[in-house]
Scaffold this active site. Structure first.
Site, PDB file in Angstrom:
ATOM      1  CG  ASP A  77      -8.149   2.266   2.452  1.00 43.17           C
ATOM      2  OD1 ASP A  77      -6.997   2.300   2.762  1.00 43.17           O
ATOM      3  OD2 ASP A  77      -8.404   0.614   2.331  1.00 43.17           O
TER       4      ASP A  77
ATOM      5  CD  GLU B  18      -4.222   4.737   0.818  1.00 43.52           C
ATOM      6  OE1 GLU B  18      -3.013   4.542   1.298  1.00 43.52           O
ATOM      7  OE2 GLU B  18      -5.098   4.069   0.336  1.00 43.52           O
TER       8      GLU B  18
HETATM    9  C1  OTU Z   1      -4.290   1.257   2.743  1.00 47.46           C
HETATM   10  O1  OTU Z   1      -2.971   1.348   2.260  1.00 47.46           O
HETATM   11  C2  OTU Z   1      -4.356   1.624   4.179  1.00 47.46           C
HETATM   12  O2  OTU Z   1      -3.777   2.825   4.464  1.00 47.46           O
HETATM   13  C3  OTU Z   1      -3.807   0.343   4.908  1.00 47.46           C
HETATM   14  O3  OTU Z   1      -3.532   0.701   6.250  1.00 47.46           O
HETATM   15  C4  OTU Z   1      -4.292  -0.741   4.602  1.00 47.46           C
HETATM   16  O4  OTU Z   1      -3.735  -1.866   5.278  1.00 47.46           O
HETATM   17  C5  OTU Z   1      -4.928  -1.023   3.165  1.00 47.46           C
HETATM   18  O5  OTU Z   1      -5.220   0.154   2.277  1.00 47.46           O
HETATM   19  C6  OTU Z   1      -6.064  -1.997   2.849  1.00 47.46           C
HETATM   20  O6  OTU Z   1      -7.034  -1.416   3.405  1.00 47.46           O
HETATM   21  O7  OTU Z   1      -0.973  -0.816   0.579  1.00 47.46           O
HETATM   22  O8  OTU Z   1       0.645  -0.257   2.527  1.00 47.46           O
HETATM   23  O9  OTU Z   1      -2.479   2.566  -3.094  1.00 47.46           O
HETATM   24  O10 OTU Z   1      -1.122   0.789  -1.589  1.00 47.46           O
HETATM   25  O11 OTU Z   1      -4.218   1.954  -0.451  1.00 47.46           O
HETATM   26  C7  OTU Z   1      -0.503   0.410   2.395  1.00 47.46           C
HETATM   27  C8  OTU Z   1      -3.019   1.563  -2.544  1.00 47.46           C
HETATM   28  C9  OTU Z   1      -1.343   0.178   1.249  1.00 47.46           C
HETATM   29  C10 OTU Z   1      -2.364   0.653  -1.510  1.00 47.46           C
HETATM   30  C11 OTU Z   1      -2.725   1.369  -0.210  1.00 47.46           C
HETATM   31  C12 OTU Z   1      -2.652   0.447   0.902  1.00 47.46           C
END
Ligand code: OTU
Length: 989
Positions: free
Chosen positions: A633, A675
């Site tokens: 993540d 991700e």
């Molecule tokens: C991720 O997403 C998760 O999918 C989210 O649900 C979380 O809130 C977040 O991390 C924190 O843990 O900005 O809107 O590329 O853009 O990882 C989603 C990096 C997010 C971020 C992405 C993030």
């Protein structure tokens, strides 16, 4: 007849044998060469030598140990073993010489060369070059292969290269091989100096050069064709049948760096000591060899000051005018490309040190495991350790290499890894899908993601719902975080309080294990999040940091000084601007805390190696629980550095790579998914077989939504044409929507290539206004998220919510078709498809989140509704409900995908037509080809193959969705949002 065939056969074989490039080796006897030997080896390997035989002339084996790490170097230490080999050489049989073995390095050299000839012959080498370790074989070409090939063709048995002697132009040379560029040309021909009048005059006048001009050996070095080799002829020549070729001032040549720094000069003569004036009964200095050698011997034995004076007077040429004359008179030549010829000496050096460290650590671990009675486990573990440890050290040294206790740090990591390895139950070892290789690229693998609590309350509940997923065709499950989180706000589980405890609301570790077993039995693979950028602010580390525990304060980025905060944030674009800056002040702590996402999610400080180790421990623990894949993540955020954007720093890639390697050390079959919802340029940096081999494909999602809004697929085609290839062994994760917002992550560069006048402001403005739809002018019902992103369920974003509200039947149908259109792309364009559960039945936005304090500020909750099984079942029982139409449409697509191997992997080619409304691409496999057509607009369009003629699409195709034959010679009408999956098999091509 038979005979003829045989003849032909022989001919072909000889021909190809003659055509292959020769294998060429070097033999050298070395002593006191610690400072230059790596360069010597790497340089020669980089210009095409295949192997180096090194004979150490001293018993000190630090050099031997060091160079033994090169795969292409054979080292023979001085000692008993070598003595045995010497005994069978001709030189040894020569009585006179045998008496001099201890005294004369030249005798030892001769014998070494004889030994090397035997070895090189046995190993199938074609040529052997004998040069010393203070020499470089120089060619103007980038490789020596062609040269030796030509010699072989001409039947040359041995060749003598003239040498050129290095001239240091100042006293402070540090690295002779790279700094010295001036070399004396060689005018020694047929045992005589062959200078012209002008040259002779200069030499006689100059105090630097005596009449011999060369300070050392003017004769050069030789190579032998091993087919003709018979033995050695003196120190540097070979006896060989076949012609001998003599070179002079011709390339290749041997560059000789004798005493090219004062230090090396001193070392050399100190080592040689008080050698005799005579060599085999004759004076050493005479017609050919300069008296420099003897003078140097004496002056070094005298004292250092005289040695220095002598060195400066005789060796260094530091007068510019003198250098100019040398060049003008063609007495010297400049050679400047030696450093370029090296691949990368720095890297090679690093390799060696790291390989040494790896070996040492493995031995340490072995000893320890033996002591602890774990030798069996160790021997199973070792193979993987042998292959991975050098890479682990290499990648971690990029981030933590300067730490004083780096070696110990690595050792602890592998110690801990071994511990996990030993503890992981054999049952779970088998539970991973190791047997099924490459499942992420398999066309029969269909993924879905869901929140356990929102889908079915608990992990135990999920076991009972597996059949629902199966009925759709799903066989891979990605669960949103299931671990312990703070009460109240927890970012849907992405604030983790413990990586080893299941959230009590969802169940227990035992429930989880039972689910894992059930999934495996049903043929599912499972992926979980590894939330590595941050922990919850009530994780035990954070709690300790709150109490002022210095050790744990270092686990996070805490700042006392606002100035420091501002320095860090200078170039940072806030990630969740609605929840404040990326670093915020915490009253109760009286300091600033880096919390990229929410104030209760504290970013981990990966510049602290302890953090890496502690998180690895968590990851390995989970890997041993039978998880097939981990979604890493928010990885673009894990490294912060002043002056940078604190996103996508190269250390992020290195840390990710290290996590992957170290986990694969204990579970080689585990897959990692990046991700990184960032521009494709940045996404690519994370994807490789050694980093995350599967990557979220945000460009595809963003492009699909953009094309749908703008009724124009051209930017999508153009962008995907540029950004769909991946390194082999890697795979995309293709999705339409997910639990997060839609983030407009295009490659701005690619868009500019597509249209040099591309209006970005207008482009992004249009997208936001279309999906937010404040004036109700579009079909979408989206919510703004973090100022420039969009939340909303797929169904509401494609117009189903509005259409149902307006009871507009036609609009309902269109919305359904839009959902199917988007899925028809992600299920066929390549990569592992991931459905967002809810989308399969057209679940609408759920606005109830606005009633909850802990949710209302995060619009993503609008598309994270709690599943209403009763209502959904009712809808699915009606054949005409949108839910049924969507469910069966997607199911059909999944079944079609599963039916053909053409959908494996991700290779595809976008096809361009004149029509902005038409999106198309093609794919190929050994036996079939596939084309996709999709109409992204509310009006019918034609597939006119004349417009896409270059792709040669004529002929009979099979429509995989409608199960009908279709001839592409006709013009085909695509209804609004209609798509076609067409396939052609071998016979029809
Ligand atoms: C991720 O997403 C998760 O999918 C989210 O649900 C979380 O809130 C977040 O991390 C924190 O843990 O900005 O809107 O590329 O853009 O990882 C989603 C990096 C997010 C971020 C992405 C993030």
């Amino acid at each position: 007849m038979d005979r003829q065939i045989n003849n032909q056969d022989t001919k072909i074989r000889t021909h190809s044998a003659n055509n292959k490039l020769p294998k060429v080796a070097i033999v050298s006897t070395v002593a006191d060469c610690e400072k230059t030997i790596d360069f010597f080896i790497q340089y020669h390997l980089s210009i095409g030598f295949d192997h180096i035989f090194l004979f150490c002339d001293t018993t000190d084996d630090s050099v031997a140990k060091r160079v033994g790490q090169y795969k292409q170097v054979f080292v023979q230490r001085n000692g008993q073993e070598l003595y045995q080999k010497w005994r069978i050489t001709d030189t040894y049989r020569n009585f006179q010489k045998r008496a001099l073995i201890d005294k004369e390095v030249m005798v030892r050299q001769e014998m070494n060369v004889e030994v090397a000839i035997q070895m090189a012959r046995k190993a199938g080498f074609d040529w052997l070059l004998h040069i010393d370790s203070d020499e470089l074989f120089y060619t103007q070409e980038s490789s020596i292969k062609r040269h030796f090939y030509d010699l072989g063709q001409r039947g040359i048995g041995s060749i003598v290269y003239s040498n050129m002697e290095a001239i240091p132009e100042h006293f402070d040379i540090q690295h002779p091989f790279t700094e010295i560029t001036l070399f004396k040309k060689n005018y020694f021909r047929q045992n005589l100096w062959a200078f012209n009048a002008g040259q002779r005059e200069f030499i006689n006048k100059s105090p630097r050069f005596d009449d011999k001009y060369f300070l050392f050996y003017q004769n050069g070095k030789s190579a032998v064709n091993l087919r003709y080799a018979r033995g050695v002829d003196g120190v540097h020549y070979f006896l060989a049948a076949g012609k001998r070729e003599q070179r002079s001032n011709k390339f290749p040549t041997v560059l000789h760096f004798p005493c090219s720094t004062f230090e090396l000069f001193l070392e050399k003569y100190r080592r040689l000591g008080n050698f005799a004036d005579e060599w085999l009964g004759k004076p050493r200095t005479g017609k050919f060899v300069s008296g420099f050698h003897l003078e140097a011997r004496d002056v070094v034995n005298e004292d250092q000051v005289s040695a220095l004076e002598f060195y400066n007077r005789r060796v260094v040429v530091n007068q510019a005018s003198e250098v100019e004359q040398l060049l003008d008179l063609a007495l010297a030549v400049r050679i400047t490309d030696i450093p370029e010829k090296l691949c990368s000496i720095e890297l090679h050096n690093q390799d060696i040190n790291q390989a040494l460290l790896a070996k040492e650590l493995i031995t340490l671990l072995r000893d320890q495991s033996y002591r602890e009675g774990l030798s069996r486990e160790f021997s199973n573990f070792k193979n993987n350790l042998d292959t991975r440890l050098p890479a682990i050290i290499q990648v971690l040294s990029q981030v933590y290499g300067s730490a004083e206790d780096f070696d110990e740090f690595i050792f602890k990591l592998i110690q801990k890894s071994f511990c996990h390895y030993c503890n992981s139950s054999p049952k779970m070892k088998g539970a991973n899908s190791s047997s099924e290789n490459n499942w992420t690229s398999d066309h029969q693998r269909i993924g879905a993601c869901l929140y356990v609590d929102r889908f079915c309350d608990t992990l135990a509940g999920l076991e009972k719902r597996v059949d629902y997923l199966k009925s759709l065709g799903v066989n891979h499950l990605y669960l949103m975080p299931i671990f312990k989180t703070p009460n109240g706000s927890n970012d849907g589980g992405f604030a983790i309080s413990s990586y080893r405890e299941i959230s009590p609301e969802l169940g227990s570790m035992d429930d989880f294990r039972s689910l894992v077993r059930r999934l495996k039995e049903t043929g599912f693979t499972l992926s979980l999040d590894f939330v590595l950028n941050h922990t919850a602010s009530d994780h035990e580390w954070a709690l300790a940091a709150k109490t002022g525990d210095e050790h744990y304060r270092e686990f996070y980025h805490l700042f006392d000084e606002q100035r420091e905060v501002e320095e860090y944030l200078a170039n940072v674009q806030d990630t969740f601007p609605e929840s404040g800056r990326d670093i915020i002040f915490h009253e109760e702590l009286d300091c600033w805390v880096w919390s990229t996402f929410h104030h209760y999610q504290w970013d981990l400080n990966y510049s602290n190696p302890e953090v890496f180790a502690a998180m690895l421990d968590n990851l390995q623990f989970l890997a041993c629980e039978g998880v097939d894949a981990f979604r890493f993540d928010a990885i673009p955020h894990i490294w912060k550095e002043k002056g940078s954007s604190c996103k996508n720093h190269p250390h992020c890639h290195a840390i990710v790579e290290a996590f992957c390697h170290l986990t694969k050390l204990i579970k080689p079959e585990v897959v990692f998914i990046s991700e990184a919802i960032v521009a494709p340029e940045e996404v690519m940096e994370f994807v490789s077989p050694s980093r995350t081999s599967v990557a979220y494909r945000p460009l595809l999602a963003a492009s699909l939504w953009q094309a749908l809004a703008m009724r124009d697929t051209r930017a999508m085609s153009y962008s995907l044409a540029r950004w769909s290839d991946l390194p082999s062994g890697c795979e995309w994760l293709s999705y339409v929507n997910c639990h997060d917002d839609l983030h407009w992550v295009f490659s701005n560069r690619t868009l500019l290539e597509f249209d040099p006048n591309f209006d970005f402001l207008e482009f992004y403005r249009q997208l936001l206004s279309f999906y937010r739809n404040p004036d109700n002018s579009s079909f979408a019902r989206g919510k703004i998220f973090q100022k420039e992103r969009i939340s909303g369920s797929t169904a509401s974003l494609v117009g189903l919510e509005k259409a149902l509200e307006n009871k507009d039947r036609e609009a309902v149908e269109k919305s359904i078709n839009r959902i199917l259109l988007l899925h028809s792309v992600i299920l066929s364009i390549g990569g592992l498809p991931l459905l967002y559960i809810g989308d399969e039945i057209g679940t609408l936005n759920d606005y109830s989140y606005l009633q909850y304090d802990e949710l209302k500020d995060d619009s993503r909750w609008v598309h994270r509704p709690k599943k209403n099984w009763f209502r959904d079942r009712m809808q699915l029982s009606s054949p005409y409900s949108p839910a049924t139409k969507i469910f069966s449409g997607i199911k059909k697509l999944i079944a079609a995908r599963k039916s053909s191997q053409i959908f494996s992997g991700h290779s595809m080619r976008t096809m361009f037509s004149e029509r902005p409304e038409l999106f198309s691409f093609c794919r190929r496999s050994d036996r079939s080809r596939f084309i996709y057509f999709g109409n992204f607009t509310p009006s019918p369009t034609k597939i006119n193959i004349q417009e896409i003629e270059t792709y040669n699409l004529k002929g009979e195709w099979f429509d995989m969705i409608w199960q009908t034959e279709l001839s592409l010679s006709d013009q085909i009408i695509l209804q609004p949002y209609e798509y076609k999956w067409l396939i052609q098999h071998d016979g029809d091509l």
